[in-house]
Design a protein around this motif. Structure first.
Motif, short mmCIF file in Angstrom:
data_model
loop_
_atom_site.label_atom_id
_atom_site.label_comp_id
_atom_site.label_asym_id
_atom_site.label_seq_id
_atom_site.Cartn_x
_atom_site.Cartn_y
_atom_site.Cartn_z
N VAL A 29 -10.70 -9.91 2.55
CA VAL A 29 -9.73 -9.02 3.19
C VAL A 29 -8.43 -9.80 3.37
O VAL A 29 -8.41 -10.88 3.97
N LEU A 30 -7.34 -9.27 2.82
CA LEU A 30 -6.03 -9.91 2.89
C LEU A 30 -5.13 -9.13 3.85
O LEU A 30 -5.11 -7.91 3.83
N THR A 31 -4.40 -9.86 4.69
CA THR A 31 -3.44 -9.26 5.61
C THR A 31 -2.10 -9.95 5.38
O THR A 31 -2.02 -11.17 5.49
N PHE A 32 -1.06 -9.16 5.08
CA PHE A 32 0.25 -9.73 4.81
C PHE A 32 1.33 -8.69 5.06
O PHE A 32 1.08 -7.49 5.02
N PRO A 33 2.56 -9.16 5.35
CA PRO A 33 3.66 -8.21 5.54
C PRO A 33 4.25 -7.80 4.18
O PRO A 33 4.35 -8.61 3.27
N GLN A 34 4.61 -6.54 4.11
CA GLN A 34 5.30 -6.05 2.91
C GLN A 34 6.29 -5.00 3.36
O GLN A 34 5.91 -4.02 4.01
N ALA A 35 7.54 -5.23 3.04
CA ALA A 35 8.65 -4.38 3.50
C ALA A 35 8.65 -4.36 5.02
O ALA A 35 8.75 -5.40 5.63
N ARG A 36 8.49 -3.21 5.63
CA ARG A 36 8.53 -3.12 7.10
C ARG A 36 7.16 -2.86 7.70
O ARG A 36 7.07 -2.47 8.87
N GLU A 37 6.11 -3.04 6.96
CA GLU A 37 4.78 -2.78 7.47
C GLU A 37 3.83 -3.94 7.14
O GLU A 37 4.12 -4.76 6.28
N VAL A 38 2.73 -3.97 7.84
CA VAL A 38 1.71 -4.98 7.60
C VAL A 38 0.60 -4.32 6.78
O VAL A 38 0.09 -3.27 7.15
N ARG A 39 0.26 -4.93 5.67
CA ARG A 39 -0.77 -4.38 4.79
C ARG A 39 -2.09 -5.09 5.03
O ARG A 39 -2.13 -6.31 5.16
N VAL A 40 -3.17 -4.34 5.08
CA VAL A 40 -4.52 -4.88 5.17
C VAL A 40 -5.25 -4.36 3.94
O VAL A 40 -5.43 -3.16 3.77
N ILE A 41 -5.65 -5.29 3.09
CA ILE A 41 -6.19 -4.95 1.78
C ILE A 41 -7.56 -5.60 1.60
O ILE A 41 -7.74 -6.77 1.91
N LYS A 42 -8.50 -4.84 1.07
CA LYS A 42 -9.80 -5.40 0.72
C LYS A 42 -9.86 -5.54 -0.80
O LYS A 42 -9.63 -4.57 -1.53
N VAL A 43 -10.15 -6.74 -1.26
CA VAL A 43 -10.20 -7.02 -2.70
C VAL A 43 -11.49 -6.43 -3.25
O VAL A 43 -12.58 -6.78 -2.80
N LEU A 44 -11.38 -5.54 -4.24
CA LEU A 44 -12.56 -4.96 -4.88
C LEU A 44 -12.89 -5.65 -6.20
O LEU A 44 -14.05 -5.83 -6.54
N ALA A 45 -11.85 -6.03 -6.93
CA ALA A 45 -12.03 -6.69 -8.23
C ALA A 45 -10.88 -7.66 -8.42
O ALA A 45 -9.86 -7.59 -7.74
N LEU A 46 -11.04 -8.57 -9.37
CA LEU A 46 -10.01 -9.58 -9.59
C LEU A 46 -9.01 -9.20 -10.67
O LEU A 46 -7.84 -9.48 -10.54
N GLY A 47 -9.43 -8.58 -11.70
CA GLY A 47 -8.51 -8.20 -12.76
C GLY A 47 -8.20 -9.37 -13.67
O GLY A 47 -8.23 -10.53 -13.27
N GLU A 48 -7.87 -9.05 -14.90
CA GLU A 48 -7.59 -10.09 -15.89
C GLU A 48 -6.13 -10.13 -16.29
O GLU A 48 -5.68 -11.09 -16.89
N ARG A 49 -5.40 -9.05 -15.99
CA ARG A 49 -4.01 -8.99 -16.40
C ARG A 49 -3.25 -8.12 -15.41
O ARG A 49 -3.83 -7.42 -14.59
N ARG A 50 -1.93 -8.14 -15.52
CA ARG A 50 -1.09 -7.27 -14.69
C ARG A 50 -0.85 -6.00 -15.50
O ARG A 50 0.09 -5.88 -16.28
N GLY A 51 -1.72 -5.05 -15.29
CA GLY A 51 -1.66 -3.83 -16.08
C GLY A 51 -0.86 -2.75 -15.39
O GLY A 51 -0.11 -2.99 -14.45
N PRO A 52 -1.05 -1.52 -15.85
CA PRO A 52 -0.33 -0.39 -15.26
C PRO A 52 -0.79 -0.11 -13.82
O PRO A 52 -1.83 -0.60 -13.38
N ALA A 53 -0.02 0.68 -13.11
CA ALA A 53 -0.28 0.95 -11.70
C ALA A 53 -1.68 1.51 -11.42
O ALA A 53 -2.34 1.05 -10.49
N PRO A 54 -2.19 2.48 -12.18
CA PRO A 54 -3.54 2.97 -11.90
C PRO A 54 -4.61 1.87 -12.02
O PRO A 54 -5.56 1.82 -11.25
N GLU A 55 -4.41 0.99 -12.97
CA GLU A 55 -5.34 -0.13 -13.15
C GLU A 55 -5.23 -1.10 -11.98
O GLU A 55 -6.23 -1.62 -11.49
#
Length: 126
Positions: free
Chosen positions: A54-80
């Motif tokens: 679980v990652l917690t970090f500021p982005q713009a004017r809000e604090v984001r709380v994100i749970k990592v589901l997968a790592l990914g192999e590349r920086r793909g399109p937004a849906p990916e």
């Protein structure tokens, strides 16, 4: 053949998941000590993250709380990229924009509106 990677640098993952436009921006947030992984502050961009972190970090004017589901192999399109995480951030109601009496979303004032505004300004001075 080769086993898929089970860990990835946190700055690289944030970039892959499209939270930051460049990897150096992601590294800057991490280096400033503004990122937490599972509640622990992290200050090194090379810190490894895995699925279920679980990652917690500021982005713009809000604090984001994100749970990592997968790592990914590349920086793909937004849906990916959106498939890489689950957003746990509390949905905050956006504060309304402050009301400005001169502009009400109608565009440029008409000549009549400008004259009325000028008249109210001159009344205030006197």
């Amino acid at each position: 053949m080769t086993e898929p990677t089970t860990k990835l640098r946190v700055d690289k993952w944030l970039w892959h998941a499209r939270f930051f436009k460049t990897r150096s921006l992601a590294a800057k947030i991490v280096s400033a000590g503004k990122l937490r992984v599972n509640g622990q502050p992290i200050s090194k961009p090379a810190h490894a993250v895995t699925a279920e972190d679980v990652l917690t970090f500021p982005q713009a004017r809000e604090v984001r709380v994100i749970k990592v589901l997968a790592l990914g192999e590349r920086r793909g399109p937004a849906p990916e990229a959106q498939a890489l995480y689950d957003d746990l951030s509390p949905s905050q109601a956006r504060e309304p924009e402050p009301h400005t009496p001169r502009f009400e979303g109608k565009g440029r004032p008409t000549k009549k509106d400008r004259r009325a505004l000028q008249q109210t300004r001159s009344d205030m001075v006197e």
